[in-house]
Design a protein around this motif. Structure first.
Motif, PDB file in Angstrom:
ATOM      1  N   SER A 495      -4.760 -10.612 -15.170  1.00 19.83           N
ATOM      2  CA  SER A 495      -4.746 -12.245 -14.840  1.00 19.83           C
ATOM      3  C   SER A 495      -4.152 -12.214 -13.235  1.00 19.83           C
ATOM      4  O   SER A 495      -4.308 -13.271 -12.997  1.00 19.83           O
ATOM      5  CB  SER A 495      -3.799 -12.810 -15.962  1.00 19.83           C
ATOM      6  OG  SER A 495      -2.561 -12.298 -15.844  1.00 19.83           O
ATOM      7  N   ILE A 496      -3.622 -11.070 -12.840  1.00 14.12           N
ATOM      8  CA  ILE A 496      -2.857 -11.279 -11.586  1.00 14.12           C
ATOM      9  C   ILE A 496      -4.191 -11.580 -10.441  1.00 14.12           C
ATOM     10  O   ILE A 496      -3.694 -12.563  -9.352  1.00 14.12           O
ATOM     11  CB  ILE A 496      -2.242 -10.040 -11.147  1.00 14.12           C
ATOM     12  CG1 ILE A 496      -0.846  -9.700 -12.151  1.00 14.12           C
ATOM     13  CG2 ILE A 496      -1.552  -9.806  -9.811  1.00 14.12           C
ATOM     14  CD1 ILE A 496      -0.239  -8.571 -12.041  1.00 14.12           C
ATOM     15  N   ALA A 505      -0.215 -12.461   0.663  1.00 17.01           N
ATOM     16  CA  ALA A 505       0.935 -11.539   0.117  1.00 17.01           C
ATOM     17  C   ALA A 505       1.450 -12.221  -1.330  1.00 17.01           C
ATOM     18  O   ALA A 505       0.932 -13.363  -1.765  1.00 17.01           O
ATOM     19  CB  ALA A 505       2.162 -11.539   0.902  1.00 17.01           C
ATOM     20  N   LEU A 506       1.962 -11.327  -2.335  1.00 20.12           N
ATOM     21  CA  LEU A 506       2.131 -11.592  -3.511  1.00 20.12           C
ATOM     22  C   LEU A 506       3.631 -10.855  -4.042  1.00 20.12           C
ATOM     23  O   LEU A 506       3.795  -9.805  -3.806  1.00 20.12           O
ATOM     24  CB  LEU A 506       1.270 -11.432  -4.303  1.00 20.12           C
ATOM     25  CG  LEU A 506       1.351 -11.800  -5.788  1.00 20.12           C
ATOM     26  CD1 LEU A 506       1.037 -13.165  -5.922  1.00 20.12           C
ATOM     27  CD2 LEU A 506       0.496 -11.007  -6.885  1.00 20.12           C
ATOM     28  N   TRP A 507       4.394 -11.985  -4.431  1.00 16.96           N
ATOM     29  CA  TRP A 507       5.375 -11.417  -5.142  1.00 16.96           C
ATOM     30  C   TRP A 507       5.434 -11.194  -6.624  1.00 16.96           C
ATOM     31  O   TRP A 507       4.474 -12.136  -7.555  1.00 16.96           O
ATOM     32  CB  TRP A 507       6.924 -12.266  -4.866  1.00 16.96           C
ATOM     33  CG  TRP A 507       7.386 -12.558  -3.579  1.00 16.96           C
ATOM     34  CD1 TRP A 507       7.035 -13.540  -2.828  1.00 16.96           C
ATOM     35  CD2 TRP A 507       8.277 -11.486  -2.824  1.00 16.96           C
ATOM     36  NE1 TRP A 507       7.884 -13.229  -1.546  1.00 16.96           N
ATOM     37  CE2 TRP A 507       8.446 -12.261  -1.511  1.00 16.96           C
ATOM     38  CE3 TRP A 507       8.867 -10.456  -3.259  1.00 16.96           C
ATOM     39  CZ2 TRP A 507       9.305 -11.732  -0.634  1.00 16.96           C
ATOM     40  CZ3 TRP A 507       9.940  -9.783  -2.354  1.00 16.96           C
ATOM     41  CH2 TRP A 507       9.856 -10.491  -0.821  1.00 16.96           C
ATOM     42  N   ALA A 526      -2.472  -5.876  -8.659  1.00 15.63           N
ATOM     43  CA  ALA A 526      -1.909  -6.606  -7.550  1.00 15.63           C
ATOM     44  C   ALA A 526      -2.275  -5.782  -6.226  1.00 15.63           C
ATOM     45  O   ALA A 526      -2.507  -6.482  -5.173  1.00 15.63           O
ATOM     46  CB  ALA A 526      -0.357  -6.544  -7.533  1.00 15.63           C
ATOM     47  N   ASP A 527      -2.488  -4.514  -6.357  1.00 17.73           N
ATOM     48  CA  ASP A 527      -2.920  -3.788  -5.145  1.00 17.73           C
ATOM     49  C   ASP A 527      -4.294  -4.160  -4.860  1.00 17.73           C
ATOM     50  O   ASP A 527      -4.682  -4.402  -3.827  1.00 17.73           O
ATOM     51  CB  ASP A 527      -2.998  -2.223  -5.866  1.00 17.73           C
ATOM     52  CG  ASP A 527      -1.494  -1.417  -5.560  1.00 17.73           C
ATOM     53  OD1 ASP A 527      -0.481  -2.410  -5.175  1.00 17.73           O
ATOM     54  OD2 ASP A 527      -1.398  -0.358  -5.838  1.00 17.73           O
ATOM     55  N   ALA A 528      -5.161  -4.327  -5.816  1.00 14.31           N
ATOM     56  CA  ALA A 528      -6.675  -4.715  -5.631  1.00 14.31           C
ATOM     57  C   ALA A 528      -6.654  -6.146  -5.053  1.00 14.31           C
ATOM     58  O   ALA A 528      -7.610  -6.420  -4.371  1.00 14.31           O
ATOM     59  CB  ALA A 528      -7.381  -4.417  -7.129  1.00 14.31           C
ATOM     60  N   ALA A 529      -5.686  -7.130  -5.476  1.00 10.02           N
ATOM     61  CA  ALA A 529      -5.908  -8.186  -5.202  1.00 10.02           C
ATOM     62  C   ALA A 529      -5.368  -8.727  -3.916  1.00 10.02           C
ATOM     63  O   ALA A 529      -6.069  -9.459  -2.850  1.00 10.02           O
ATOM     64  CB  ALA A 529      -5.063  -9.400  -5.972  1.00 10.02           C
ATOM     65  N   VAL A 530      -4.105  -7.951  -3.369  1.00 11.15           N
ATOM     66  CA  VAL A 530      -3.748  -8.451  -2.120  1.00 11.15           C
ATOM     67  C   VAL A 530      -3.301  -7.092  -1.285  1.00 11.15           C
ATOM     68  O   VAL A 530      -3.159  -7.199   0.050  1.00 11.15           O
ATOM     69  CB  VAL A 530      -2.462  -9.381  -2.339  1.00 11.15           C
ATOM     70  CG1 VAL A 530      -2.880 -10.703  -2.714  1.00 11.15           C
ATOM     71  CG2 VAL A 530      -1.320  -8.909  -3.094  1.00 11.15           C
ATOM     72  N   GLY A 531      -3.008  -6.142  -1.837  1.00  5.71           N
ATOM     73  CA  GLY A 531      -2.367  -4.814  -0.974  1.00  5.71           C
ATOM     74  C   GLY A 531      -1.365  -4.036  -1.862  1.00  5.71           C
ATOM     75  O   GLY A 531      -1.102  -4.545  -3.067  1.00  5.71           O
ATOM     76  N   LEU A 544      11.878  -6.910  -8.695  1.00  4.43           N
ATOM     77  CA  LEU A 544      11.117  -7.581  -7.969  1.00  4.43           C
ATOM     78  C   LEU A 544      10.177  -6.702  -6.761  1.00  4.43           C
ATOM     79  O   LEU A 544      10.634  -6.004  -6.403  1.00  4.43           O
ATOM     80  CB  LEU A 544      11.835  -8.390  -6.949  1.00  4.43           C
ATOM     81  CG  LEU A 544      11.206  -9.395  -5.988  1.00  4.43           C
ATOM     82  CD1 LEU A 544      10.244 -10.438  -6.488  1.00  4.43           C
ATOM     83  CD2 LEU A 544      12.265  -9.963  -4.773  1.00  4.43           C
ATOM     84  N   TYR A 545       8.820  -7.090  -6.912  1.00  2.83           N
ATOM     85  CA  TYR A 545       7.909  -6.228  -6.028  1.00  2.83           C
ATOM     86  C   TYR A 545       7.467  -7.195  -5.098  1.00  2.83           C
ATOM     87  O   TYR A 545       7.025  -8.332  -5.278  1.00  2.83           O
ATOM     88  CB  TYR A 545       6.967  -5.489  -6.745  1.00  2.83           C
ATOM     89  CG  TYR A 545       7.250  -4.516  -8.029  1.00  2.83           C
ATOM     90  CD1 TYR A 545       7.052  -3.106  -7.567  1.00  2.83           C
ATOM     91  CD2 TYR A 545       7.836  -4.922  -8.967  1.00  2.83           C
ATOM     92  CE1 TYR A 545       7.403  -2.101  -8.612  1.00  2.83           C
ATOM     93  CE2 TYR A 545       8.355  -3.692 -10.008  1.00  2.83           C
ATOM     94  CZ  TYR A 545       8.029  -2.465  -9.788  1.00  2.83           C
ATOM     95  OH  TYR A 545       8.598  -1.505 -10.507  1.00  2.83           O
ATOM     96  N   TYR A 546       6.913  -6.422  -3.834  1.00  4.25           N
ATOM     97  CA  TYR A 546       6.319  -7.299  -2.756  1.00  4.25           C
ATOM     98  C   TYR A 546       4.951  -6.912  -2.722  1.00  4.25           C
ATOM     99  O   TYR A 546       5.053  -5.464  -2.251  1.00  4.25           O
ATOM    100  CB  TYR A 546       6.983  -7.399  -1.360  1.00  4.25           C
ATOM    101  CG  TYR A 546       6.457  -8.158  -0.487  1.00  4.25           C
ATOM    102  CD1 TYR A 546       6.695  -9.581  -0.544  1.00  4.25           C
ATOM    103  CD2 TYR A 546       6.012  -7.623   0.717  1.00  4.25           C
ATOM    104  CE1 TYR A 546       5.912 -10.181   0.507  1.00  4.25           C
ATOM    105  CE2 TYR A 546       5.678  -8.401   1.725  1.00  4.25           C
ATOM    106  CZ  TYR A 546       5.447  -9.753   1.817  1.00  4.25           C
ATOM    107  OH  TYR A 546       5.058 -10.694   2.543  1.00  4.25           O
ATOM    108  N   CYS A 547       4.029  -7.330  -2.497  1.00  4.72           N
ATOM    109  CA  CYS A 547       2.474  -6.852  -2.458  1.00  4.72           C
ATOM    110  C   CYS A 547       2.016  -7.469  -1.259  1.00  4.72           C
ATOM    111  O   CYS A 547       1.833  -8.534  -1.245  1.00  4.72           O
ATOM    112  CB  CYS A 547       1.883  -7.050  -3.529  1.00  4.72           C
ATOM    113  SG  CYS A 547       2.452  -6.589  -5.318  1.00  4.72           S
ATOM    114  N   ALA A 548       1.477  -6.731  -0.243  1.00  2.00           N
ATOM    115  CA  ALA A 548       0.655  -7.337   0.986  1.00  2.00           C
ATOM    116  C   ALA A 548       0.047  -5.777   1.566  1.00  2.00           C
ATOM    117  O   ALA A 548       0.401  -4.803   1.424  1.00  2.00           O
ATOM    118  CB  ALA A 548       1.914  -7.818   1.994  1.00  2.00           C
ATOM    119  N   PRO A 549      -0.864  -6.450   2.520  1.00  2.00           N
ATOM    120  CA  PRO A 549      -1.734  -5.233   3.222  1.00  2.00           C
ATOM    121  C   PRO A 549      -0.705  -4.202   4.078  1.00  2.00           C
ATOM    122  O   PRO A 549      -1.186  -3.087   3.943  1.00  2.00           O
ATOM    123  CB  PRO A 549      -2.655  -6.037   4.003  1.00  2.00           C
ATOM    124  CG  PRO A 549      -2.626  -7.457   3.355  1.00  2.00           C
ATOM    125  CD  PRO A 549      -1.425  -7.688   2.740  1.00  2.00           C
ATOM    126  N   GLY A 550       0.314  -4.711   4.555  1.00  2.63           N
ATOM    127  CA  GLY A 550       1.026  -4.022   5.502  1.00  2.63           C
ATOM    128  C   GLY A 550       2.216  -3.286   4.624  1.00  2.63           C
ATOM    129  O   GLY A 550       3.182  -2.543   5.323  1.00  2.63           O
TER     130      GLY A 550
END
Length: 558
Positions: A495-496, A505-507, A526-531, A544-550
């Protein structure tokens, strides 16, 4: 404990000082502890903050329920202090109402019990983690405690007096209890059962009645008692049938599989039914830590240790009832009436034996039985000791109570459960524009604590219904036949992707995800969706996790 230490003109001053200490300790803890609401508190608070619904209708969110008096008082304190933190207000309200019942019980013990019994009650009140936990929790358990204390105190008076004032006080207690407690019918029946049994003891068993400590109860029934019994049961049953049954309809329907697990199945295993029956005693003894001991032994020795603990709790309950019978006959008979009624109601499917917190309402009766029974044991032991040894034993008992009381108070003041506030502070400081996906169990608290401007995604439909909101949203699967009916949903991590659609980016917030095999599936989604996702912060039972391409990629995971 020696009478020379406990009797004398100074004892009342000691007793009142102890009562003030107990009140001050609970108020201080209520003021100092600024913990975030844990999952169950958040479920209820979400229906009390910024929500308006008719008092006599079910709560609109999360299949929650609370007595009408609880909701009315929660609204009143918010109206009186609109600028104050409502979470802090609710916690202080629970502390205040609980203390009303506890102080009433202590004053009752001071009037009707021996000094040693009062000291044991005060010691248990200060040292019991069970009492500390539910005294300040944003639930109605403390209200239930106070309702039972009122009914027990005024119901006992009817065993010794037929004065109109006694009946008026009992009637007032019933009206208050009906407004603030769901369990009033059970308690009224048990208390009146104890009162009637005590008054009949003289005519039916004069030898037993003669052994009771003074004052002697009245002998036989009376017109006043008959009328009071009929009216009391009528009011309590009427409130349940006309109001409370409707208020709890969503909760009972949505979580019926949970309650069913604690209900007798007469066509099922005898061993399982015996286990359910014996579980009641371990829950009743929770004011002195029976469930905690059971959990420890279960971790050490498995099911056999748990069974032995439950059996030990049953034997302990029998001991306390026998020890307290002469000096607290009404409390003992009330407890016996309650146990009998609870077993019958369980067979009927009306009172499941599931959780110790659901039996907090009967704690006032248990506390009297435990304190008087303990006092009797100490008195008998002291009578066989020399004066010096008796004095040393008294100091040892008092020192143990002081030590455990201090530890329990500090533990309550520092208690933390599900802390999301630090996570939201990190989000606001680092990237407040990124959406925040919230794990199912953290959603009620996140709904309350998220700062203005922070966008929560992946949130379930939380409107009350006949199916639990977590299962309805796909956060879990329900298997009523499993030992733990709550099961992780393998499809939930996917569902993410939909929640993160269009985001750069996504928290991710996790809390209460103990039933998941791990966070790998969620982090991969989340890796597949945003990074890539990296762990940014952990707090009590929260991450808390932060997901982003960089992003540098995750550095830790559960």
């Amino acid at each position: 404990m020696s009478s020379d230490l406990l009797n004398g003109p100074r004892f009342n001053r000691i007793a009142y000082t102890l009562i003030l200490l107990i009140v001050a300790a609970h108020v201080a803890v209520g003021l100092v502890n600024d913990r975030d609401p844990w999952h169950d508190e958040a479920l209820l608070a979400a229906n009390l903050i910024g929500v308006d619904f008719p008092l006599l209708t079910p709560m609109p969110y999360f299949e929650q329920a609370a007595p009408v008096g609880y909701v009315a008082l929660a609204r009143a304190v918010q109206a009186l202090a609109p600028a104050a933190d409502p979470i802090a207000l609710f916690r202080l309200l629970d502390v205040a109402v609980f203390l009303v019942g506890l102080v009433a019980l202590l004053l009752h013990a001071l009037r009707t019990c021996r000094p040693v019994d009062f000291l044991m009650l005060a010691g248990i009140a200060l040292s019991s983690g069970y009492l500390w936990t539910y005294a300040s929790e944003i639930k109605h358990y403390g209200f239930e405690f106070t309702a039972t204390a009122f009914l027990l105190i005024t119901g006992r008076a009817l065993a010794y007096s037929d004065r109109p004032a006694a009946y008026v006080q009992f009637g007032a207690a019933i009206l208050v209890a009906a407004a603030i407690s769901f369990t009033t019918p059970i308690v009224v029946a048990a208390v009146l059962g104890g009162t009637i049994a005590l008054r009949l003891l003289g005519p039916v068993a004069p030898a037993l009645a003669a052994r009771l400590a003074p004052p002697p109860p009245l002998r036989g029934g009376s017109a006043g008692l008959i009328v009071a019994t009929v009216l009391a049961l009528g009011v309590a049953a009427g409130m349940h049938l006309m109001v409370n049954r409707d208020l709890t309809q969503y909760q009972m329907a949505a979580y019926s599989f949970v309650y069913q697990a604690g209900t007798f199945d007469l066509s099922g295993s005898i061993v399982e039914n015996v286990r359910i029956a014996l579980r009641l005693n371990s829950m009743l003894l929770e004011p002195i830590g029976a469930a905690a001991l059971q959990g420890t032994l279960q971790a050490l020795g498995g099911k056999l240790a748990t069974a032995l603990t439950i059996l030990g709790a049953t034997l302990a309950m029998g001991f306390f009832l026998a020890a307290a019978a002469r000096r607290a006959p009404h409390a003992v008979l009330t407890m016996l009436a309650f146990i009998t009624g609870a077993l019958l109601l369980n067979i009927m499917g009306q009172l499941p034996f599931v959780s110790t917190r659901h039996f907090f309402f009967i704690a006032p009766v248990t506390l009297i039985v435990l304190s008087v029974g303990s006092g009797e044991l100490l008195t008998l032991a002291g009578a066989r000791m020399s004066p010096g040894l008796r004095r040393a034993g008294a100091f040892a008992v008092l020192a143990a109570l002081v030590w455990t009381s201090a530890n329990a108070t500090l533990a309550a003041a520092n208690k933390r459960s599900q802390e999301l506030t630090p996570l939201f502070a990190e989000i606001v400081a680092r990237d407040p524009g990124a959406p925040v996906w919230v794990y199912a169990d953290a959603q009620p608290a996140a709904k309350l604590l998220a700062p203005v401007g922070v966008r929560l995604v992946g949130m379930f439909d939380d409107r009350s219904g006949t199916e639990g909101w977590g299962a309805r949203g796909g956060g879990m699967l329900i298997d009523p036949e499993a030992e733990n009916p709550w099961q992780p949903n393998p499809a939930y991590p996917r569902s993410i992707g939909a929640a993160a659609a269009g985001a750069s980016a996504l928290w991710l917030i996790f809390a209460g995800d103990w039933m998941e095999p791990g966070r790998e599936g969620f982090l991969n989604a989340a890796d597949a969706a945003v990074g890539p996702c990296e762990l940014r912060l952990t707090s009590t039972d929260s991450a808390l996790y932060y997901c982003a391409p960089g992003s540098t990629g995750r550095t830790a995971q559960r």
